[in-house]
Design an enzyme around this catalytic site. Structure first.
Site, PDB file in Angstrom:
ATOM      1  N   ASP A  12       7.594  -1.286   4.714  1.00 14.66           N
ATOM      2  CA  ASP A  12       8.572  -1.248   5.809  1.00 14.66           C
ATOM      3  C   ASP A  12       8.091  -0.422   6.999  1.00 14.66           C
ATOM      4  O   ASP A  12       8.893   0.171   7.721  1.00 14.66           O
ATOM      5  CB  ASP A  12       9.937  -0.698   5.323  1.00 14.66           C
ATOM      6  CG  ASP A  12      10.427  -1.424   4.095  1.00 14.66           C
ATOM      7  OD1 ASP A  12      10.305  -2.654   4.068  1.00 14.66           O
ATOM      8  OD2 ASP A  12      10.925  -0.765   3.167  1.00 14.66           O
ATOM      9  N   LYS A  15       5.047  -3.635   9.883  1.00 12.78           N
ATOM     10  CA  LYS A  15       3.830  -4.477   9.934  1.00 12.78           C
ATOM     11  C   LYS A  15       4.116  -5.828  10.584  1.00 12.78           C
ATOM     12  O   LYS A  15       3.251  -6.385  11.255  1.00 12.78           O
ATOM     13  CB  LYS A  15       3.265  -4.702   8.524  1.00 12.78           C
ATOM     14  CG  LYS A  15       2.762  -3.426   7.870  1.00 12.78           C
ATOM     15  CD  LYS A  15       2.213  -3.684   6.495  1.00 12.78           C
ATOM     16  CE  LYS A  15       3.264  -4.092   5.485  1.00 12.78           C
ATOM     17  NZ  LYS A  15       4.297  -3.071   5.202  1.00 12.78           N
ATOM     18  N   GLY A  39       9.494  -8.204   3.441  1.00 14.05           N
ATOM     19  CA  GLY A  39      10.472  -8.571   4.459  1.00 14.05           C
ATOM     20  C   GLY A  39       9.927  -8.125   5.796  1.00 14.05           C
ATOM     21  O   GLY A  39      10.113  -6.987   6.194  1.00 14.05           O
ATOM     22  N   HIS A  40       9.199  -9.017   6.461  1.00 10.12           N
ATOM     23  CA  HIS A  40       8.562  -8.645   7.726  1.00 10.12           C
ATOM     24  C   HIS A  40       9.437  -9.109   8.895  1.00 10.12           C
ATOM     25  O   HIS A  40       9.684 -10.288   9.063  1.00 10.12           O
ATOM     26  CB  HIS A  40       7.152  -9.256   7.811  1.00 10.12           C
ATOM     27  CG  HIS A  40       6.213  -8.654   6.800  1.00 10.12           C
ATOM     28  ND1 HIS A  40       4.999  -9.195   6.491  1.00 10.12           N
ATOM     29  CD2 HIS A  40       6.322  -7.543   6.044  1.00 10.12           C
ATOM     30  CE1 HIS A  40       4.406  -8.430   5.571  1.00 10.12           C
ATOM     31  NE2 HIS A  40       5.204  -7.431   5.287  1.00 10.12           N
ATOM     32  N   GLN A 223       3.928  -4.745   1.666  1.00 13.02           N
ATOM     33  CA  GLN A 223       4.232  -3.443   1.047  1.00 13.02           C
ATOM     34  C   GLN A 223       3.354  -2.353   1.694  1.00 13.02           C
ATOM     35  O   GLN A 223       3.005  -2.511   2.849  1.00 13.02           O
ATOM     36  CB  GLN A 223       4.068  -3.484  -0.479  1.00 13.02           C
ATOM     37  CG  GLN A 223       5.120  -4.342  -1.195  1.00 13.02           C
ATOM     38  CD  GLN A 223       4.807  -5.824  -1.209  1.00 13.02           C
ATOM     39  OE1 GLN A 223       3.706  -6.205  -1.563  1.00 13.02           O
ATOM     40  NE2 GLN A 223       5.747  -6.657  -0.819  1.00 13.02           N
TER      41      GLN A 223
HETATM   42  P1  IMP Z   1       8.697  -5.380  -6.685  1.00 11.17           P
HETATM   43  O1  IMP Z   1       7.567  -5.545  -5.725  1.00 11.17           O
HETATM   44  O2  IMP Z   1       9.855  -6.284  -6.396  1.00 11.17           O
HETATM   45  O3  IMP Z   1       8.239  -5.448  -8.106  1.00 11.17           O
HETATM   46  O4  IMP Z   1       9.280  -3.894  -6.514  1.00 11.17           O
HETATM   47  C1  IMP Z   1       8.563  -2.721  -6.864  1.00 11.17           C
HETATM   48  C2  IMP Z   1       8.818  -1.610  -5.879  1.00 11.17           C
HETATM   49  O5  IMP Z   1       8.258  -1.955  -4.620  1.00 11.17           O
HETATM   50  C3  IMP Z   1      10.300  -1.342  -5.602  1.00 11.17           C
HETATM   51  O6  IMP Z   1      10.465   0.054  -5.362  1.00 11.17           O
HETATM   52  C4  IMP Z   1      10.575  -2.100  -4.314  1.00 11.17           C
HETATM   53  O7  IMP Z   1      11.654  -1.567  -3.601  1.00 11.17           O
HETATM   54  C5  IMP Z   1       9.262  -1.893  -3.592  1.00 11.17           C
HETATM   55  N1  IMP Z   1       8.964  -2.953  -2.634  1.00 11.17           N
HETATM   56  C6  IMP Z   1       8.515  -4.199  -2.908  1.00 11.17           C
HETATM   57  N2  IMP Z   1       8.313  -4.880  -1.771  1.00 11.17           N
HETATM   58  C7  IMP Z   1       8.622  -4.056  -0.769  1.00 11.17           C
HETATM   59  C8  IMP Z   1       8.569  -4.184   0.664  1.00 11.17           C
HETATM   60  O8  IMP Z   1       8.179  -5.206   1.234  1.00 11.17           O
HETATM   61  N3  IMP Z   1       8.958  -3.079   1.377  1.00 11.17           N
HETATM   62  C9  IMP Z   1       9.336  -1.927   0.772  1.00 11.17           C
HETATM   63  N4  IMP Z   1       9.389  -1.762  -0.551  1.00 11.17           N
HETATM   64  C10 IMP Z   1       9.033  -2.818  -1.307  1.00 11.17           C
END
Ligand code: IMP
Length: 423
Positions: A12, A15, A39-40, A223
């Site tokens: 977040d 990017k 979520g871009h 991420q």
């Molecule tokens: P997962 O990727 O859904 O398995 O989540 C694992 C961890 O990564 C959790 O803490 C999510 O909130 C975090 N996470 C996954 N994708 C994002 C992103 O695009 N932005 C921020 N946090 C993310």
């Protein structure tokens, strides 16, 4: 030129906006890891677009977009994004290519992700529930289904049957849930096959040919560094390599082809989901940062945890990603603050450390040591030249650059494309 853009914090970082800004001068924008958990957000002419899978570069008509072998593809989510773009008269035909080796995220993966995280109880990770970890688990267990497999109905049926035999045992015997019938999944996904077929290619070959022809390629990380499966705050991480190295394995480009790595960092820090966060602000200040920065997850809508800028994190991110440059975002969110703090080191037990602690327990115990800087307390949204920034703003940027060990080359201070300055 091949450029990698990565997040240096917990995702977040903005990017989406950075990719959109840089994409203008690129012929190809390629995602290399993650899936619909991302979520871009991009704002163009006041209109807000949120991309989960499609690279943010799609808004530039000259750019082709690639989803590489390292990405996990949820066809339902991908096709709904394509449909939304169509409504805006943005076509992906002949501009979006997906690796035949990318792995499929199915309804069963999403369900298992949600059930698993609930089952972790106090140790829950707070995943996005998008089936990311469960798809990568199948990939490394060698029971995953690649997009190329999906294109052939018989192969899909065969692979799905084996996969569900194993997963249904877990669903039924371990979690006490309904099992998944292969026929139901086949029925759900078969209508999507022909919509995807023309986009599925060997993206590694496509990219390497493009690089050989001298095209500019932007590799879009999702991420952030501290959600990386190896370098992040394990186990509170995602399931892929979001650091710069992931671009090589997730796209099939050799390291010798990479020209530069740009890190994106928010002017403060946020995190969504569970896990340690040394500079987290509880109470009013944290809440006011959340309000000022509209810090709610673009994928799940969850409130993000907010805190001060952490240069210990940034130094580690600069090291593991080999950062050439730093792009600071959301600087305007700090406009009203009289004092701004920056973590310069951590106190871990009796030790003061400049380094990111090795191991979850040490990080959970780490207490940030802060330096205070005066705020600028003025509206910077109309600034168009570096020299127009208030003195205190430039001092803040100089200090975080000095502490982070990577040169700040660009700053963004609002959602619009025009609210970006190159140093
Ligand atoms: P997962 O990727 O859904 O398995 O989540 C694992 C961890 O990564 C959790 O803490 C999510 O909130 C975090 N996470 C996954 N994708 C994002 C992103 O695009 N932005 C921020 N946090 C993310």
């Amino acid at each position: 030129m091949v450029t990698i853009v990565i997040g240096t914090q917990w995702g977040d970082e903005g990017k989406g906006k950075v990719i959109d800004y840089l994409a203008e001068n690129h012929q190809i924008v390629a995602r290399y890891q993650g899936g619909a958990n991302a979520g871009h957000t991009v704002v163009v002419n006041g209109k807000r677009y949120i991309f989960h899978l499609i690279p943010s570069g799609i808004l530039h008509p000259q750019a082709e977009c690639i989803l590489g072998n390292g990405v996990v593809i949820d066809p339902i989510s991908l096709l709904s994004e394509i449909d939304l773009l169509k409504k805006e008269n943005i076509s992906v035909t002949g501009r979006l290519w997906i690796s035949a080796n990318s792995h499929l995220t199915l309804t069963s993966h999403k369900m298992l992700d949600q059930v698993e995280d609930q089952y972790r109880g106090k140790g829950k990770l707070g995943t996005t529930g998008r089936g990311i970890g469960t798809t990568y688990t199948d990939k490394t267990s060698r029971i995953g289904i690649r997009l190329g497999d999906f294109l052939d109905a018989d192969t899909f049926r065969e692979k799905l049957t084996i996969n569900l035999q194993m997963k249904n045992y877990l669903f039924k015997e371990y979690y006490g849930k309904e099992i998944f019938q292969p026929e139901k999944i086949i029925e759900e996904y078969t209508p999507l096959r022909e919509r995807l077929r023309s986009m599925v290619i060997d993206t590694a070959k496509y990219l390497n040919d493009a690089i050989a022809k001298g095209k500019n390629v932007l590799c879009e990380g999702a991420q952030g560094t501290f959600l990386d499966i190896d370098f992040g705050t394990y186990p509170y991480v995602t399931a892929s390599n979001s650091t710069a190295g992931g671009a090589c394995t997730g796209l099939g480009i050799g390291p010798t082809k990479i020209d530069r790595v740009i890190g994106v960092a928010k002017a403060y820090t946020t995190r969504v989901g569970e896990g340690p966060f040394p500079t987290e602000l509880d109470g009013d200040l944290g809440e006011s940062l959340r309000d000022l920065g509209s810090e709610y997850g673009a994928t799940t809508g969850r409130p993000r945890r907010c805190g001060w800028f952490d240069s210990v994190l940034l130094r580690y991110a600069a090291m593991v990603n080999g950062l050439d440059a730093l792009f600071i975002t959301k600087l305007d969110v700090l406009d009203t603050l009289p004092v701004i703090k920056v973590a310069v080191a951590y106190q871990v037990g009796q030790e003061r450390s400049l380094d990111f602690p090795n191991g979850y327990r040490a990080l959970a115990e780490a207490q940030p040591i802060y330096e205070e800087l005066p705020g600028w307390q003025s509206d910077i949204s109309k600034v168009r030249k570096w020299s127009e920034f208030p003195d205190a703003t430039r001092k803040y940027l100089d200090r975080i650059e000095e502490l982070s060990g990577a040169p700040i080359t660009m700053v963004s201070f609002g959602p619009g494309r025009e609210q970006t300055i190159e140093k």
